[in-house]
Design a protein around this motif. Structure first.
Motif, short mmCIF file in Angstrom:
data_model
loop_
_atom_site.label_atom_id
_atom_site.label_comp_id
_atom_site.label_asym_id
_atom_site.label_seq_id
_atom_site.Cartn_x
_atom_site.Cartn_y
_atom_site.Cartn_z
N UNK A 83 1.19 -1.35 -0.05
CA UNK A 83 0.08 -0.27 0.10
C UNK A 83 0.98 1.37 -0.03
N UNK A 84 1.92 1.02 0.82
CA UNK A 84 2.90 2.13 1.03
C UNK A 84 3.39 2.35 -0.93
N UNK A 85 3.75 1.66 -2.25
CA UNK A 85 4.63 1.75 -3.45
C UNK A 85 4.30 2.85 -3.80
N UNK A 86 2.40 3.08 -3.71
CA UNK A 86 2.24 4.70 -5.08
C UNK A 86 3.42 5.52 -4.09
N UNK A 87 2.57 6.52 -3.39
CA UNK A 87 3.93 7.10 -2.53
C UNK A 87 5.38 7.09 -2.17
N UNK A 88 6.00 6.09 -2.72
CA UNK A 88 7.80 5.78 -2.71
C UNK A 88 7.49 5.95 -4.31
N UNK A 89 6.92 5.81 -5.15
CA UNK A 89 6.94 5.77 -6.99
C UNK A 89 6.93 6.86 -7.04
N UNK A 90 5.87 7.13 -6.49
CA UNK A 90 6.05 9.33 -7.05
C UNK A 90 7.47 10.48 -5.93
N UNK A 91 7.56 10.01 -4.89
CA UNK A 91 8.72 10.54 -4.66
C UNK A 91 9.70 9.50 -5.95
N UNK A 92 10.31 8.08 -5.88
CA UNK A 92 11.20 8.32 -6.70
C UNK A 92 11.20 8.88 -8.43
#
Length: 176
Positions: A162-171
């Motif tokens: 569930x955290x992957x969209x946030x992390x992907x956006x930051x990266x």
């Protein structure tokens, strides 16, 4: 050996261990002896949703990992790689940055550790900080947080898909 030109273009993940990737430790765990842990202890140590989320992220978006955990004061890169491999997370082990750790001094807080690493090694790559609400408290309201680059996992829950969209956006968001 990693090509320095390629490494510089990869996004950076600052990764805490406790309450992000490791939620509980068995009595057989001793962070001063990570290099000696038995394979079954390594497999039990990494929380599967966290290991799977990191693997999925790294398969979709190559990035380099910098460990910010206080574990870096007690162990080596080789021991971290061994732990991750024996736990079944080869992709994560292969993704450690050449400057794989952000060492902590006895009084250093997480935001200072990350700022020091960035000052020495950052080449304008996008980055994301993965920490937990307890050890990452100094990151709340920081420039990293205001820029949308800090994810604080709930203690006892850790990292998950569930955290992957946030992390992907930051990266994938360029640094200003």
């Amino acid at each position: 050996m990693i090509d320095p030109e390629t490494q510089q273009s990869c996004p950076i993940i600052f990764l805490d261990m406790d309450d992000v990737v490791v939620l509980s430790r068995t009595s057989a765990f001793d962070k001063r002896r990570v290099h000696e842990l038995a394979p079954d202890v390594c497999r039990q140590l990494i929380h599967p949703p966290a290991g799977q989320a990191l693997t999925e992220l790294l398969q979709a978006l190559p990035a380099k990992i910098v460990v910010t955990s206080h574990w870096v004061r007690f162990t080596s890169r080789a021991a971290f790689e061994r732990l991750l491999r024996l736990a079944g997370y080869e992709q994560v082990a292969l993704s450690l940055h050449d400057a794989w750790s952000a060492p902590r001094g006895p009084a250093a807080i997480r935001v200072e550790v990350i700022d020091a690493w960035l000052a020495e090694h950052h080449r304008d790559e996008p980055y994301c900080v993965l920490d937990d609400e307890a050890s990452g408290a100094s990151l709340v309201g920081s420039a990293h947080d205001r820029a949308g680059r800090v994810l604080l996992c709930r203690v006892g829950v850790g990292l998950h898909r569930g955290h992957l969209p946030f992390i992907h956006k930051a990266l994938t968001t360029p640094c200003p």
